[in-house]
Design a protein around this motif. Structure first.
Motif, PDB file in Angstrom:
ATOM      1  N   LEU A  47       0.883  -1.291   0.410  1.00  0.00           N
ATOM      2  CA  LEU A  47       0.281   0.006   0.431  1.00  0.00           C
ATOM      3  C   LEU A  47       0.903   1.557   0.137  1.00  0.00           C
ATOM      4  N   LEU A  48       0.952   2.160  -0.910  1.00  0.00           N
ATOM      5  CA  LEU A  48       1.700   3.448  -0.890  1.00  0.00           C
ATOM      6  C   LEU A  48       0.401   4.748  -1.319  1.00  0.00           C
ATOM      7  N   TYR A  49       0.930   5.662  -0.542  1.00  0.00           N
ATOM      8  CA  TYR A  49       0.480   6.871  -0.454  1.00  0.00           C
ATOM      9  C   TYR A  49       1.997   8.102  -0.672  1.00  0.00           C
ATOM     10  N   VAL A  50       1.912   8.688  -1.442  1.00  0.00           N
ATOM     11  CA  VAL A  50       2.222   9.709  -2.299  1.00  0.00           C
ATOM     12  C   VAL A  50       2.559  10.699  -2.102  1.00  0.00           C
ATOM     13  N   VAL A  51       3.544  10.990  -1.113  1.00  0.00           N
ATOM     14  CA  VAL A  51       3.014  12.618  -0.783  1.00  0.00           C
ATOM     15  C   VAL A  51       3.678  14.038  -1.940  1.00  0.00           C
ATOM     16  N   THR A  52       2.456  14.799  -1.898  1.00  0.00           N
ATOM     17  CA  THR A  52       3.562  16.037  -3.461  1.00  0.00           C
ATOM     18  C   THR A  52       3.679  17.088  -2.976  1.00  0.00           C
ATOM     19  N   VAL A  53       5.377  17.181  -3.045  1.00  0.00           N
ATOM     20  CA  VAL A  53       5.290  18.504  -2.397  1.00  0.00           C
ATOM     21  C   VAL A  53       4.634  19.961  -3.306  1.00  0.00           C
ATOM     22  N   PRO A  54       3.988  20.968  -3.185  1.00  0.00           N
ATOM     23  CA  PRO A  54       3.581  21.945  -3.437  1.00  0.00           C
ATOM     24  C   PRO A  54       4.833  22.749  -4.062  1.00  0.00           C
ATOM     25  N   SER A  55       4.714  23.304  -5.244  1.00  0.00           N
ATOM     26  CA  SER A  55       5.952  23.904  -5.804  1.00  0.00           C
ATOM     27  C   SER A  55       5.889  25.354  -5.163  1.00  0.00           C
ATOM     28  N   VAL A  56       4.787  25.726  -4.271  1.00  0.00           N
ATOM     29  CA  VAL A  56       4.866  26.607  -3.440  1.00  0.00           C
ATOM     30  C   VAL A  56       5.637  26.652  -2.441  1.00  0.00           C
ATOM     31  N   PHE A  57       6.486  25.612  -1.955  1.00  0.00           N
ATOM     32  CA  PHE A  57       7.147  25.631  -0.771  1.00  0.00           C
ATOM     33  C   PHE A  57       8.851  25.854  -1.699  1.00  0.00           C
ATOM     34  N   TYR A  58       9.634  26.551  -0.867  1.00  0.00           N
ATOM     35  CA  TYR A  58      11.136  27.331  -2.527  1.00  0.00           C
ATOM     36  C   TYR A  58      12.274  26.403  -0.977  1.00  0.00           C
TER      37      TYR A  58
END
Length: 311
Positions: A47-58
């Motif tokens: 079971l895999l949960y993918v965390v995508t970091v928004p581009s606003v976090f520089y």
């Protein structure tokens, strides 16, 4: 990054059944189907949960704080619920579950996981729309570049029986003679044999590439009758090559001059699984990247398994 759930790993075959989870009902449906598939084949479930970091976090510290918050506040709950749903789906059968998360693009992460997986499973919401992780180009990228077969599990409206849970339903495969199509045929034979199900081999040939004067002519035209006999023999030879390896599997052969997506979508209403190759010839050409693939991804009424060419 992954936490091991309870289960008996004895006799587990190499490869995993990997399913992306996002907390949606479509994801839960995919988890249940994947758990039953894994348990039947003595395969571990991932079971895999993918965390995508928004581009606003520089900055890296900001991104790290976001990932930690996403993991502890949302990801762990989703993974716990998915693991519980998987255990409930197999009703006490032995099943090894690995539940964890990764950071990155959903398509890149899941395509990377397919290098070592036996099967990747994704879900839909039930009205043709793919779940939050798997929309538009993301789905096309995963299905078109995965290193293992990809199963897309559709949702169904309330009250509609699930054909994938019906053991008497057939396994349906689209056959065209291409490398991907032959891989799909082999996969479908193995699935039908393991399930004790009938195999329906569907070869759909289109008249889209012939001379305009022949378009719209009657099906009993001598030209079309000759083509029909040729295509029937073509399918028969492909089936006979494999029948000796699967003597207990009964095969119903279907050859039609029609649109491939239309015919396979119709068969999906009566099947427990539809299997097809990702690229082929004739009516199946460009299946994953063209309109036929989109139609099947959104119109199939049972699990759709797509295979790319070997290698």
């Amino acid at each position: 990054m992954a936490e091991r759930d309870s289960g008996n790993s004895a006799g587990v075959t190499a490869g995993t059944v990997c399913v992306g989870v996002d907390g949606s009902e479509g994801s839960a449906r995919a988890v249940r189907w994947a758990a039953r598939y894994a348990a039947a084949g003595a395969l571990p479930l991932q079971l895999l949960y993918v965390v995508t970091v928004p581009s606003v976090f520089y900055s890296e510290p900001m991104a790290a704080r976001f990932v930690e918050d996403e993991r502890t506040r949302i990801g762990e709950k989703i993974l716990r619920e998915a693991a519980a749903a998987a255990r409930a789906a197999v009703d006490g059968a032995d099943l090894v579950i690995d539940a964890g998360y990764e950071v990155g693009s959903p398509s890149e992460v899941l395509i990377d996981r397919t290098a070592d997986a036996r099967l990747l499973v994704m879900g839909t919401r039930g009205h043709g729309e793919l779940t939050g992780l798997f929309v538009g180009s993301v789905t096309r990228a995963i299905v078109g570049h995965a290193h293992c077969p990809v199963a897309v599990i559709p949702g169904l409206p309330d009250g509609v029986p699930d054909p994938s849970d019906r053991p008497d339903a057939p396994v349906v495969v689209g056959v065209d003679g291409s490398e991907a199509g032959l891989a799909a045929l082999d996969f479908a034979y193995a699935e039908a044999e393991a399930r004790g199900a009938e195999l329906v081999a569907v070869h759909v040939w289109s008249d889209a590439g012939v001379h305009p004067r022949l378009l719209g002519s009657r099906a009993d035209d001598p030209y079309w009758l000759r083509v029909q006999r040729t295509e029937e023999e073509r399918l028969r030879s492909l089936v006979e090559e494999r029948s000796a390896r699967h003597p207990g599997t009964w095969v119903h052969q279907v050859v039609e001059r029609e649109n491939p997506a239309k015919i396979l979508a119709e068969w999906s209403a009566h099947a427990q699984m539809v299997v097809t190759g990702s690229r082929g010839r004739g009516g199946f050409a460009g299946l994953v990247l063209g309109s036929t693939s989109h139609a099947l991804l959104h119109r199939s009424k049972c699990p759709l398994v797509v295979l790319r060419p070997r290698g």
